[in-house]
Design an enzyme around this catalytic site. Structure first.
Site, PDB file in Angstrom:
ATOM      1  N   TYR A 144       0.814  -1.220   0.000  1.00  0.00           N
ATOM      2  CA  TYR A 144       0.000   0.000   0.000  1.00  0.00           C
ATOM      3  C   TYR A 144       0.850   1.273   0.000  1.00  0.00           C
ATOM      4  O   TYR A 144       0.461   2.276  -0.607  1.00  0.00           O
ATOM      5  CB  TYR A 144      -0.927  -0.003   1.222  1.00  0.00           C
ATOM      6  CG  TYR A 144      -1.995  -1.064   1.138  1.00  0.00           C
ATOM      7  CD1 TYR A 144      -2.938  -1.039   0.120  1.00  0.00           C
ATOM      8  CD2 TYR A 144      -2.060  -2.093   2.069  1.00  0.00           C
ATOM      9  CE1 TYR A 144      -3.916  -2.026   0.035  1.00  0.00           C
ATOM     10  CE2 TYR A 144      -3.035  -3.075   1.986  1.00  0.00           C
ATOM     11  CZ  TYR A 144      -3.953  -3.041   0.965  1.00  0.00           C
ATOM     12  OH  TYR A 144      -4.907  -4.005   0.865  1.00  0.00           O
TER      13      TYR A 144
HETATM   14  C1  LIG Z   1      -0.233  -7.929  -1.667  1.00  0.00           C
HETATM   15  C2  LIG Z   1      -0.967  -8.520  -2.878  1.00  0.00           C
HETATM   16  C3  LIG Z   1      -2.432  -8.148  -2.829  1.00  0.00           C
HETATM   17  C4  LIG Z   1      -0.308  -7.943  -4.147  1.00  0.00           C
HETATM   18  O1  LIG Z   1      -1.050  -8.441  -5.258  1.00  0.00           O
HETATM   19  P1  LIG Z   1      -0.362  -8.629  -6.700  1.00  0.00           P
HETATM   20  O2  LIG Z   1      -1.441  -8.819  -7.691  1.00  0.00           O
HETATM   21  O3  LIG Z   1       0.686  -9.677  -6.631  1.00  0.00           O
HETATM   22  O4  LIG Z   1       0.334  -7.213  -6.881  1.00  0.00           O
HETATM   23  P2  LIG Z   1       0.516  -6.457  -8.267  1.00  0.00           P
HETATM   24  O5  LIG Z   1       1.010  -7.421  -9.300  1.00  0.00           O
HETATM   25  O6  LIG Z   1      -0.709  -5.686  -8.583  1.00  0.00           O
HETATM   26  O7  LIG Z   1       1.673  -5.464  -7.890  1.00  0.00           O
HETATM   27  C5  LIG Z   1       1.544  -4.083  -8.083  1.00  0.00           C
HETATM   28  C6  LIG Z   1       2.819  -3.476  -7.608  1.00  0.00           C
HETATM   29  O8  LIG Z   1       2.979  -3.754  -6.223  1.00  0.00           O
HETATM   30  C7  LIG Z   1       4.257  -4.333  -5.971  1.00  0.00           C
HETATM   31  N1  LIG Z   1       4.086  -5.215  -4.828  1.00  0.00           N
HETATM   32  C8  LIG Z   1       3.380  -6.370  -4.782  1.00  0.00           C
HETATM   33  N2  LIG Z   1       3.411  -6.864  -3.544  1.00  0.00           N
HETATM   34  C9  LIG Z   1       4.148  -6.003  -2.783  1.00  0.00           C
HETATM   35  C10 LIG Z   1       4.550  -5.969  -1.433  1.00  0.00           C
HETATM   36  N3  LIG Z   1       4.190  -6.918  -0.579  1.00  0.00           N
HETATM   37  N4  LIG Z   1       5.302  -4.928  -1.002  1.00  0.00           N
HETATM   38  C11 LIG Z   1       5.678  -3.948  -1.844  1.00  0.00           C
HETATM   39  N5  LIG Z   1       5.318  -3.932  -3.158  1.00  0.00           N
HETATM   40  C12 LIG Z   1       4.569  -4.951  -3.604  1.00  0.00           C
HETATM   41  C13 LIG Z   1       4.608  -5.021  -7.260  1.00  0.00           C
HETATM   42  O9  LIG Z   1       6.007  -5.173  -7.385  1.00  0.00           O
HETATM   43  C14 LIG Z   1       4.065  -4.058  -8.289  1.00  0.00           C
HETATM   44  O10 LIG Z   1       4.942  -2.976  -8.487  1.00  0.00           O
HETATM   45  P3  LIG Z   1       5.122  -2.334  -9.981  1.00  0.00           P
HETATM   46  O11 LIG Z   1       3.762  -1.810 -10.383  1.00  0.00           O
HETATM   47  O12 LIG Z   1       6.141  -1.260  -9.778  1.00  0.00           O
HETATM   48  O13 LIG Z   1       5.566  -3.470 -10.835  1.00  0.00           O
HETATM   49  C15 LIG Z   1      -0.776 -10.075  -2.955  1.00  0.00           C
HETATM   50  O14 LIG Z   1       0.592 -10.385  -2.799  1.00  0.00           O
HETATM   51  C16 LIG Z   1      -1.559 -10.843  -1.900  1.00  0.00           C
HETATM   52  O15 LIG Z   1      -2.715 -11.195  -2.106  1.00  0.00           O
HETATM   53  N6  LIG Z   1      -0.906 -11.121  -0.776  1.00  0.00           N
HETATM   54  C17 LIG Z   1      -1.526 -11.874   0.305  1.00  0.00           C
HETATM   55  C18 LIG Z   1      -2.592 -11.063   1.018  1.00  0.00           C
HETATM   56  C19 LIG Z   1      -2.183  -9.652   1.353  1.00  0.00           C
HETATM   57  O16 LIG Z   1      -1.069  -9.380   1.801  1.00  0.00           O
HETATM   58  N7  LIG Z   1      -3.133  -8.709   1.146  1.00  0.00           N
HETATM   59  C20 LIG Z   1      -2.915  -7.297   1.325  1.00  0.00           C
HETATM   60  C21 LIG Z   1      -3.467  -6.719   2.556  1.00  0.00           C
HETATM   61  S1  LIG Z   1      -4.824  -7.399   3.391  1.00  0.00           S
END
Ligand SMILES: CC(C)(COP(=O)(O)OP(=O)(O)OC[C@H]1O[C@@H](n2cnc3c(N)ncnc32)[C@H](O)[C@@H]1OP(=O)(O)O)[C@@H](O)C(=O)NCCC(=O)NCCS
Length: 180
Positions: A144
């Site tokens: 975030y």
């Molecule tokens: C966190 C989560 C939602 C990210 O989803 P994702 O679809 O893999 O993320 P995206 O592909 O949309 O990534 C978008 C950007 O965020 C970055 N990013 C993804 N996870 C990240 C993290 N944990 N920390 C920092 N950056 C992150 C990516 O590198 C990407 O950057 P870019 O646009 O510069 O390439 C996913 O890893 C997840 O579901 N995790 C488990 C549950 C969780 O943590 N939920 C969030 C809070 S409740």
């Protein structure tokens, strides 16, 4: 090759395969398997899910959206002093998760943009000061923070982003299509 730009983001309904959703966080799996339907029926939360047009049952990701009021004292002093001395209305993304089969494809970002767009639309009718997210762990906070969300405090799972920031910097609404 899968084109995630065609992702459809819409309210969770009975046709979606909730039980088949798995991210890497058990609590977020359990929520969509067992709790989400009840929260929708009780009007506690709205749940939006991402699917692909050629497989509309498979949930690629989801988020929950509801409202909340937070105490003024929880906001940083420089923002709080500009606001009336009363609780502040916000929209809460309580949960956001992406299928473990589709991590890193931009779905998390698209879900977040969708939540912000929906909140901006509603905020023309009902005042909402900020978007607030509850991060499940420190790793999620990093996700975030890159979009401008700031921590309410170091020991809180909550981060926030004032909606005013979008007045000068609109959400890129052409990034994807969403269907309500
Ligand atoms: C966190 C989560 C939602 C990210 O989803 P994702 O679809 O893999 O993320 P995206 O592909 O949309 O990534 C978008 C950007 O965020 C970055 N990013 C993804 N996870 C990240 C993290 N944990 N920390 C920092 N950056 C992150 C990516 O590198 C990407 O950057 P870019 O646009 O510069 O390439 C996913 O890893 C997840 O579901 N995790 C488990 C549950 C969780 O943590 N939920 C969030 C809070 S409740």
């Amino acid at each position: 090759m899968t084109n995630f730009r065609n992702l459809v983001i819409a309210p969770l309904n009975a046709a979606h395969d909730r039980a088949g959703f798995h991210c890497n966080v058990e609590a977020l799996d359990q929520y969509i398997h067992k709790q989400a339907g009840q929260d929708i029926r009780r009007r506690i939360s709205r749940i939006f899910v991402a699917t692909l047009p050629d497989n509309p049952k498979e949930v690629m990701g989801y988020y929950s959206l509801s409202t909340l009021s937070i105490e003024l004292s929880q906001l940083p002093e420089k923002l709080a002093r500009k606001l009336p001395k009363q609780p502040v209305p916000v929209a809460l993304i309580g949960r956001l998760a992406v299928s473990k089969n589709a991590l890193g494809c931009g779905i998390g970002k698209m879900l977040l943009v969708d939540a912000i767009k929906r909140t901006l639309t509603v905020s023309d009718q009902i005042a909402i000061y900020a978007m607030v997210v509850d991060a499940i762990n420190d790793n999620a906070k990093g996700f975030y923070e890159q979009f401008g969300f700031a921590r309410l405090s170091d020991d809180s799972p909550r981060l926030f982003l004032p909606l005013k920031s979008f007045e000068d910097n609109p959400v890129p609404i052409n990034l994807f299509q969403s269907h309500a």
